[in-house]
Write an enzyme that holds these catalytic residues in place. Structure first.
Site, PDB file in Angstrom:
ATOM      1  CB  SER A  41     -13.609 -11.108   2.139  1.00 48.18           C
ATOM      2  OG  SER A  41     -12.861 -12.268   2.447  1.00 48.18           O
ATOM      3  CE1 TYR A  66     -12.119  -8.651   7.034  1.00 51.56           C
ATOM      4  CE2 TYR A  66     -12.443 -10.952   6.412  1.00 51.56           C
ATOM      5  CZ  TYR A  66     -12.021  -9.673   6.104  1.00 51.56           C
ATOM      6  OH  TYR A  66     -11.494  -9.401   4.867  1.00 51.56           O
TER       7      TYR A  66
HETATM    8  N1  LIG Z   1      -5.599  -9.208   2.493  1.00 50.39           N
HETATM    9  C1  LIG Z   1      -6.518 -10.135   2.369  1.00 50.39           C
HETATM   10  O1  LIG Z   1      -6.224 -11.352   2.437  1.00 50.39           O
HETATM   11  C2  LIG Z   1      -7.962  -9.768   2.079  1.00 50.39           C
HETATM   12  C3  LIG Z   1      -8.825 -10.767   1.644  1.00 50.39           C
HETATM   13  C4  LIG Z   1     -10.148 -10.442   1.372  1.00 50.39           C
HETATM   14  C5  LIG Z   1     -10.590  -9.150   1.543  1.00 50.39           C
HETATM   15  N2  LIG Z   1      -9.728  -8.192   1.968  1.00 50.39           N
HETATM   16  C6  LIG Z   1     -10.255  -6.844   2.139  1.00 50.39           C
HETATM   17  O2  LIG Z   1      -9.476  -5.914   1.435  1.00 50.39           O
HETATM   18  C7  LIG Z   1      -9.586  -4.632   2.047  1.00 50.39           C
HETATM   19  C8  LIG Z   1      -8.200  -4.035   2.216  1.00 50.39           C
HETATM   20  O3  LIG Z   1      -7.463  -4.826   3.138  1.00 50.39           O
HETATM   21  P1  LIG Z   1      -5.894  -5.082   2.991  1.00 50.39           P
HETATM   22  O4  LIG Z   1      -5.684  -6.526   2.873  1.00 50.39           O
HETATM   23  O5  LIG Z   1      -5.330  -4.178   1.962  1.00 50.39           O
HETATM   24  O6  LIG Z   1      -5.372  -4.709   4.461  1.00 50.39           O
HETATM   25  P2  LIG Z   1      -4.640  -3.395   5.018  1.00 50.39           P
HETATM   26  O7  LIG Z   1      -3.365  -3.148   4.305  1.00 50.39           O
HETATM   27  O8  LIG Z   1      -4.620  -3.599   6.486  1.00 50.39           O
HETATM   28  O9  LIG Z   1      -5.629  -2.235   4.616  1.00 50.39           O
HETATM   29  C9  LIG Z   1      -6.747  -1.888   5.350  1.00 50.39           C
HETATM   30  C10 LIG Z   1      -6.938  -0.383   5.160  1.00 50.39           C
HETATM   31  O10 LIG Z   1      -8.132  -0.004   5.817  1.00 50.39           O
HETATM   32  C11 LIG Z   1      -7.894   1.235   6.465  1.00 50.39           C
HETATM   33  N3  LIG Z   1      -8.732   1.352   7.656  1.00 50.39           N
HETATM   34  C12 LIG Z   1      -8.792   0.509   8.716  1.00 50.39           C
HETATM   35  N4  LIG Z   1      -9.618   0.989   9.645  1.00 50.39           N
HETATM   36  C13 LIG Z   1     -10.087   2.173   9.168  1.00 50.39           C
HETATM   37  C14 LIG Z   1     -10.966   3.154   9.688  1.00 50.39           C
HETATM   38  N5  LIG Z   1     -11.520   3.046  10.910  1.00 50.39           N
HETATM   39  N6  LIG Z   1     -11.229   4.245   8.936  1.00 50.39           N
HETATM   40  C15 LIG Z   1     -10.668   4.386   7.713  1.00 50.39           C
HETATM   41  N7  LIG Z   1      -9.813   3.493   7.175  1.00 50.39           N
HETATM   42  C16 LIG Z   1      -9.536   2.402   7.901  1.00 50.39           C
HETATM   43  C17 LIG Z   1      -6.418   1.194   6.860  1.00 50.39           C
HETATM   44  O11 LIG Z   1      -5.896   2.522   6.931  1.00 50.39           O
HETATM   45  P3  LIG Z   1      -5.634   3.255   8.333  1.00 50.39           P
HETATM   46  O12 LIG Z   1      -5.101   2.221   9.281  1.00 50.39           O
HETATM   47  O13 LIG Z   1      -4.658   4.324   7.995  1.00 50.39           O
HETATM   48  O14 LIG Z   1      -6.962   3.804   8.723  1.00 50.39           O
HETATM   49  C18 LIG Z   1      -5.784   0.415   5.724  1.00 50.39           C
HETATM   50  O15 LIG Z   1      -5.252   1.266   4.740  1.00 50.39           O
HETATM   51  C19 LIG Z   1     -10.326  -4.860   3.368  1.00 50.39           C
HETATM   52  O16 LIG Z   1     -11.686  -4.518   3.241  1.00 50.39           O
HETATM   53  C20 LIG Z   1     -10.198  -6.353   3.563  1.00 50.39           C
HETATM   54  O17 LIG Z   1     -11.234  -6.875   4.361  1.00 50.39           O
HETATM   55  C21 LIG Z   1      -8.422  -8.464   2.237  1.00 50.39           C
END
Ligand SMILES: NC(=O)c1ccc[n+]([C@@H]2O[C@H](COP(=O)([O-])OP(=O)(O)OC[C@H]3O[C@@H](n4cnc5c(N)ncnc54)[C@H](OP(=O)(O)O)[C@@H]3O)[C@@H](O)[C@H]2O)c1
Length: 249
Positions: free
Chosen positions: A140, A153
């Site tokens: 991130s 985080y």
């Molecule tokens: N959106 C942003 O602004 C942003 C910015 C920077 C970085 N990121 C990073 O991008 C990545 C994806 O995030 P996103 O924004 O796409 O959010 P998201 O839609 O909430 O996706 C997070 C995913 O992680 C999975 N997950 C959560 N806990 C888990 C566990 N214990 N075991 C296995 N899977 C798990 C969830 O699936 P389940 O709930 O089905 O397990 C979900 O599919 C993350 O690493 C996040 O930190 C996001």
């Protein structure tokens, strides 16, 4: 990284960035397996994209990671790319004394930091046996300038960045490329109910720019879309304090 002909595991592929990348990689001619906890979310992605397979995985459960790593190469002998994308973000008001705070911190470290470390370690022997392979870690922009409201985080993402650099160095004489994707704010479930900053991107735009960078810079260590550059390079460009204040108004 070559963008076709791989067999790719994407954690957190049931939603958001993981789903977007999984679908784009599937369309680009790769075999894609997605993993996460919510089977219904994973199934919906698989049904919308015939050919994508899914597996249950809870990154907070070390035994489950071990089981998946033991089964996966048998089911998908060509497995050569792991995208450590799954993650959780919780806000933590450290002044409240909320007794849940240590649990939230522990869960966040388990999923965001220990999860990719354990999965990487468990799948490394498989990846080392492939002629070409990649480990892709999604960190991130907050790895580089923390968001004070999400201290654990931000710390896990900074930790994953450091781990990714060490991993790349240790693997430099192997066929495994180590890539870090550094997203800015992206409109996914993770942002639900949170304030959007001025550089927040739509998921579609983020995935398109990320795929385009992966394609045009196949040897890049880091994939940084334009909207993430100001935060990612705050130290290099000498404006860390300004960026810190804008990330933490
Ligand atoms: N959106 C942003 O602004 C942003 C910015 C920077 C970085 N990121 C990073 O991008 C990545 C994806 O995030 P996103 O924004 O796409 O959010 P998201 O839609 O909430 O996706 C997070 C995913 O992680 C999975 N997950 C959560 N806990 C888990 C566990 N214990 N075991 C296995 N899977 C798990 C969830 O699936 P389940 O709930 O089905 O397990 C979900 O599919 C993350 O690493 C996040 O930190 C996001």
């Amino acid at each position: 990284m070559d963008l076709t002909g791989n067999t790719i595991l994407v954690t957190g592929g049931g939603s958001g960035i993981g789903r977007g990348l999984a679908e784009a990689l599937h369309r680009a001619g790769n075999r894609v397996v997605i993993a996460g906890r919510r089977l219904e979310a994973l199934r919906a992605v698989a049904e919308a994209n015939p050919g994508i397979e899914y597996l249950r995985l809870d990154l907070a459960e070390p035994d489950g990671i071990g089981r998946l790593a033991a089964e996966l190469p048998g089911r998908h002998p060509g497995l050569n790319v792991v995208v450590n994308n799954a993650g959780v973000m919780r806000t933590e008001d450290l002044l409240t004394g909320d007794p849940a705070l240590p649990e939230i911190a522990g869960m966040t470290v388990a999923v965001n930091l220990l999860g990719p470390m354990r999965l990487t370690a468990a799948l490394l022997p498989t990846l080392l046996g492939q002629p070409r392979a990649a480990i892709v870690n999604v960190t991130s922009a907050l790895a580089f300038v923390p968001k004070a409201l999400a201290p654990t985080y931000s710390a896990t993402k900074a930790g994953l960045h450091a781990y990714t650099q060490s991993l790349r160095r240790q693997l430099r004489r192997t066929p495994i490329q180590v890539i870090e994707i550094i997203p800015p704010q992206v409109e996914t479930d993770m942002l639900a109910g949170r304030e959007r900053g001025p550089t927040a991107m739509s998921l579609k735009a983020f995935v398109a720019e990320t795929m385009s960078l992966l394609r045009s810079q196949p040897d890049a260590d880091e994939i940084v879309v334009d909207a993430a550059k100001r935060v990612r390079f705050a130290v290099r460009d000498g404006h860390y304090d300004d960026v810190f204040d804008s990330v933490n108004p």
